[in-house]
Each structure stands twice: as structure tokens, then as C-alpha cells.
Design an enzyme around this catalytic site. Structure first.
Site, PDB file in Angstrom:
ATOM      1  CG  HIS A  49      38.197  30.510  38.227  1.00 62.63           C
ATOM      2  ND1 HIS A  49      37.201  29.788  38.849  1.00 62.63           N
ATOM      3  CD2 HIS A  49      39.318  30.365  38.994  1.00 62.63           C
ATOM      4  CE1 HIS A  49      37.685  29.252  39.955  1.00 62.63           C
ATOM      5  NE2 HIS A  49      38.970  29.573  40.062  1.00 62.63           N
ATOM      6  CG  HIS A  67      42.280  31.979  43.291  1.00 66.73           C
ATOM      7  ND1 HIS A  67      41.159  32.680  42.878  1.00 66.73           N
ATOM      8  CD2 HIS A  67      42.026  30.678  42.991  1.00 66.73           C
ATOM      9  CE1 HIS A  67      40.281  31.844  42.367  1.00 66.73           C
ATOM     10  NE2 HIS A  67      40.784  30.620  42.431  1.00 66.73           N
ATOM     11  CG  ASP A 107      42.885  28.028  40.676  1.00 66.52           C
ATOM     12  OD1 ASP A 107      41.762  27.600  41.000  1.00 66.52           O
ATOM     13  OD2 ASP A 107      43.948  27.598  41.159  1.00 66.52           O
ATOM     14  CG  ASP A 165      38.668  25.437  39.767  1.00 65.30           C
ATOM     15  OD1 ASP A 165      37.974  24.423  39.583  1.00 65.30           O
ATOM     16  OD2 ASP A 165      38.730  26.038  40.853  1.00 65.30           O
ATOM     17  CG  ASN A 193      36.859  23.513  43.435  1.00 64.70           C
ATOM     18  OD1 ASN A 193      38.050  23.640  43.176  1.00 64.70           O
ATOM     19  ND2 ASN A 193      36.111  24.524  43.834  1.00 64.70           N
ATOM     20  CG  HIS A 194      34.956  26.721  40.503  1.00 69.19           C
ATOM     21  ND1 HIS A 194      33.988  27.686  40.575  1.00 69.19           N
ATOM     22  CD2 HIS A 194      35.726  26.891  41.603  1.00 69.19           C
ATOM     23  CE1 HIS A 194      34.166  28.418  41.667  1.00 69.19           C
ATOM     24  NE2 HIS A 194      35.220  27.954  42.305  1.00 69.19           N
ATOM     25  CG  ASP A 233      41.036  24.862  45.398  1.00 66.16           C
ATOM     26  OD1 ASP A 233      40.272  25.706  44.897  1.00 66.16           O
ATOM     27  OD2 ASP A 233      40.692  24.104  46.320  1.00 66.16           O
ATOM     28  CG  HIS A 269      41.832  21.954  41.832  1.00 65.91           C
ATOM     29  ND1 HIS A 269      42.177  23.054  41.107  1.00 65.91           N
ATOM     30  CD2 HIS A 269      40.739  22.312  42.556  1.00 65.91           C
ATOM     31  CE1 HIS A 269      41.339  24.038  41.347  1.00 65.91           C
ATOM     32  NE2 HIS A 269      40.447  23.614  42.238  1.00 65.91           N
TER      33      HIS A 269
END
Length: 418
Positions: A11, A194, A9, A61, A96-97, A192, A161
Site C-alpha cells: 500500500h 492483512h 499489501d 496492492d 484491487n487497490h 489482500d 489477490h
């Protein structure tokens, strides 16, 4: 013994609050994890008794968007090259992102010799076999068979995830995965959620590493990653030790102000100025019975004190006649007005769920668009998007989620890069 950094994560590319500085912060946090892994090879001061880590495990992610901006892509490539030069493998799954319909960015990194995409075949590091489970939408999970190839290592770990039980917001049953898997896992390393957390499920350690930067104002705890060590006890049984490592990220200053009767903006500004706001993201939350507060006045005070940016939320309903008995909606509370208007529109159940998701303040902004997409996928699979009106509602909500997430325009696709 095998020692790995478990992160996820990250990002990279998230332009939080539409701020270019915050976008850079997410890349910086990912690079800090890589720096720790590289530095551990020589210093031994960061990650454990002898300092070295055998791999960096990324639980999805890596990017915030499936079409990352070129500077973010190049930044990740540079970090992975440094990791490869230090002979530390990068093992990862797709979140997923970042998921695309075809080839994944992770596949490109694998082709370049900079990463390994984990899957049903074991990737052995030290004496531990690692497997991968990419994010799968709920509507497609019934077809999963959890069929993993056998291994002859001393321990095994599954990297996945998704939102798994027994943790908050779960929609994926961990016990089902462990029961149906053809390999006995000693640990499940997840991304996933956070929030970092660890639990024991049917004798298996299940842990979230948390995000490396704050993707939501609700994420108040320090950011970091897990250091996971696989070993064995005197009887030869596998052991798992999970420890937490913090990262030095952009400071967030949380100012919670409860106003008494007669108190107003001056009281809020006074509370804000009591903190060191230098280069910080300032999050102000206002409750109580005091006077109305104009957010701009508080934000200006924070910025003049050196803050990078400020966000002010007044949780009170500050308008309307609270004693009135013939008024259902208090228009000083915009959310209440919106909810009332939505009820009047007689939307389908799917459209209402999408509306609730987009406006859910407890859902991290970084997860809104994917949650909307998942709801649409589920609706299609269930046949509940039966007419064009529902489809139009879904498109509108997806566009709203994109706007809320601050999607940028200078993005590249995998095809562009090739």
C-alpha cells in the site's frame, strides 16, 4: 530448491491519518523488504540457511491507489532497480487497490525490465513454476476458467489477490480454484488479507503474507512477510516450507483503558504516560463506567510525551437518559443516531449495504473504497441499481470512502507518466 520472499499489501502511498510521515512509512516498509532480498545475496544473515533468495513475489496492492503520487512511484522504481541490480527477479500480480481499466503500473515496470507480471503462462525460477491470478471482482468470477499452461518444473505455485477460504472475510472459494485449475499447485501465495495466516486446502499449502505496515488500528501484530522454500522429499514429491519474517516498522502503542466509576481523563492520561511513546502512533481505546473523556485532552498528553500522532476512541455511550423507555436513540452515541436516521430514509438494499460498509469499524480503512466499488459492481451486474436514486447513493458512498481513505491531490496517472 527455490527460496522466495512472499510479500504483498504494501500500500505504498497510503496517507494514513492524513499524515505525511505515515505515507513515508509505507514506502519505507516496502524498501525494507527489498533491502532484505538484496542483502541476502551477500550476507546470508537474514533469510535462510545460505541467505539467498531466488525472487521476490508480490501478491498485489503494491500501491494504495491506482493513481499513485509521483514520489511514491519514483520510490518504488528506485527499489526495483536495486533489486534488479542484485539479479533478484520481482514477480507480481495486480491487486484491487492499484488496478486500472487498461494497462497496469506493473506492465510499465515489466516494460522497463524491472518486474514480471504473473499470469496463465509459467514463470520458472529455480525449480518452481509461478503463475498469477490478479484480483477479480466477485461479479466477474463466474466467467473465469482457471486455464493455466503446463510446466515441467518440480513444483508450482499460484500467486493471487483476494479474500479466499478458509480465512476470515472470504468471498472466493479456494477449493473451486484448485479443482478447476489445469495445473496442480503445491502452494497458493496470497495477498489482500492483512493478517498473515497459513492453512492446508486439499493437500495444498495456502498462505497470506499479511501487510508490511499497519493499515488499520486493528492490525496489532508485528508486520512482516513470508519466506517460502520449495524443495522435495526423499520420494521426489514437492515440499513447501513457510516461515515468518518480521519488519522493523513504526511503533504502534495500544492503550486499552477500562474506567471504573468516578475515573475519567486523568486515569486515561496516566495509563498513556506509562508507555514509551517516542515517534509512535498511539491508539487509545476507552471502555468502562467512568466519567466522560474528551479525546483532545488525551491526544495532547500523548503528543507532549513524544508521540507522532494519537487517536482516541471512547466506546461508551456517554449521553442521554439510559433509563428512559420512550427513547430509541441515545444521541451520546453518534453511530446509533446515524443508524436510526438511515432506517428512516427507506434506502434501497444496495444503499444500505454501502452505508454499512463505509461505517464498518472492523473493516480496515485501506479496504473501504474497494469494498464499496465491489458492491456497486455486484449491484450493476444483478440489476439492483435500477434507478438514479440508487446511483446517486452509490456516488455519495464512494466519495465518502475516498474521504475516509485520505486520498491526496498530487497524483499521477499512467497516461501522465507516459
Amino acid at each position: 530448491m527455490t527460496r522466495v520472499i512472499h510479500t504483498g499489501d504494501t500500500h505504498v502511498g497510503y496517507r494514513q491519518y492524513h499524515s505525511p510521515e505515515r505515507r513515508q512509512d509505507f514506502l519505507d516498509a516496502f524498501e525494507a523488504v527489498i533491502d532484505d532480498a538484496v542483502d541476502s545475496q551477500s550476507t546470508g544473515n537474514r533469510t535462510g540457511s545460505d541467505g539467498t533468495v531466488d525472487a521476490v513475489i508480490h501478491a498485489g496492492d503494491l500501491f494504495h491507489d491506482r493513481r499513485p503520487d509521483l514520489p511514491d512511484l519514483l520510490g518504488v522504481l528506485s527499489a526495483l532497480r536495486r533489486l534488479a541490480a542484485a539479479d533478484v527477479p520481482f514477480l507480481a500480480v495486480v491487486g484491487n487497490h492499484e488496478a486500472t481499466r487498461g494497462e497496469q503500473w506493473l506492465d510499465l515496470f515489466s516494460d522497463l525490465g524491472l518486474a514480471t507480471r504473473l499470469g496463465a503462462e509459467p514463470t520458472v525460477v529455480g525449480d518452481t513454476a509461478f503463475y498469477g491470478l490478479d484480483h477479480v471482482p466477485r461479479s466477474r468470477r463466474d466467467e473465469l476458467d482457471y486455464d493455466f499452461a503446463p510446466h515441467d518444473a518440480d513444483a508450482a505455485a499460484l500467486v493471487g489477490h483476494g479474500l479466499f477460504t478458509p480465512f476470515p472475510h472470504a468471498d472466493w472459494d479456494t477449493e473451486t480454484v484448485l479443482d478447476e485449475a489445469t495445473v496442480d499447485f503445491d502452494a497458493v501465495l496470497l495477498g489482500d488479507n492483512h493478517v498473515a495466516d497459513t492453512a492446508r486446502v486439499d493437500g495444498t499449502w495456502v498462505t497470506y503474507c499479511g501487510s508490511t505496515e499497519r493499515a488499520s488500528a486493528d492490525e496489532r501484530d508485528a508486520r512482516g512477510y513470508n519466506l517460502v522454500e520449495f524443495g522435495s522429499d526423499a520420494g521426489g514429491d514437492a515440499t513447501v516450507d513457510v516461515r515468518r519474517r518480521s519488519l522493523d516498522t513504526r511503533p504502534f502503542v495500544f492503550v486499552d483503558v477500562e474506567l471504573a466509576a468516578g475515573e475519567g481523563v486523568d486515569r486515561v492520561r496516566e495509563q498513556v504516560r506509562q508507555h514509551d511513546l517516542t515517534d509512535a502512533v498511539v491508539v487509545v481505546s476507552i471502555t468502562g463506567e467512568g466519567d466522560p473523556v474528551t479525546p483532545a485532552a488525551v491526544e495532547e498528553a500523548a503528543l507532549s510525551a513524544g508521540a507522532l500522532l494519537a487517536r482516541v476512541t471512547d466506546h461508551r455511550a456517554v449521553g442521554g437518559d439510559t433509563d428512559a423507555t420512550d427513547t430509541d436513540v441515545e444521541f451520546g452515541d453518534p453511530d446509533a443516531a446515524v443508524r436510526e436516521r438511515v432506517r428512516e430514509m427507506d434506502l434501497s438494499p444496495t444503499a444500505r449495504r454501502l452505508d454499512e460498509t463505509v461505517r464498518d469499524g472492523a473493516l480496515p480503512d485501506s479496504n473501504v473504497r474497494d469494498r464499496v466499488a465491489s458492491l456497486v459492481d455486484d449491484a450493476v451486474a444483478e440489476g439492483s441499481l435500477a434507478d438514479a436514486a440508487d446511483a446517486e447513493d452509490a456516488d455519495a458512498e464512494t466519495n465518502a470512502a475516498d474521504a475516509r481513505n485520505g486520498a491526496s491531490d498530487d497524483q499521477v496517472s499512467m497516461e501522465d507518466f507516459q
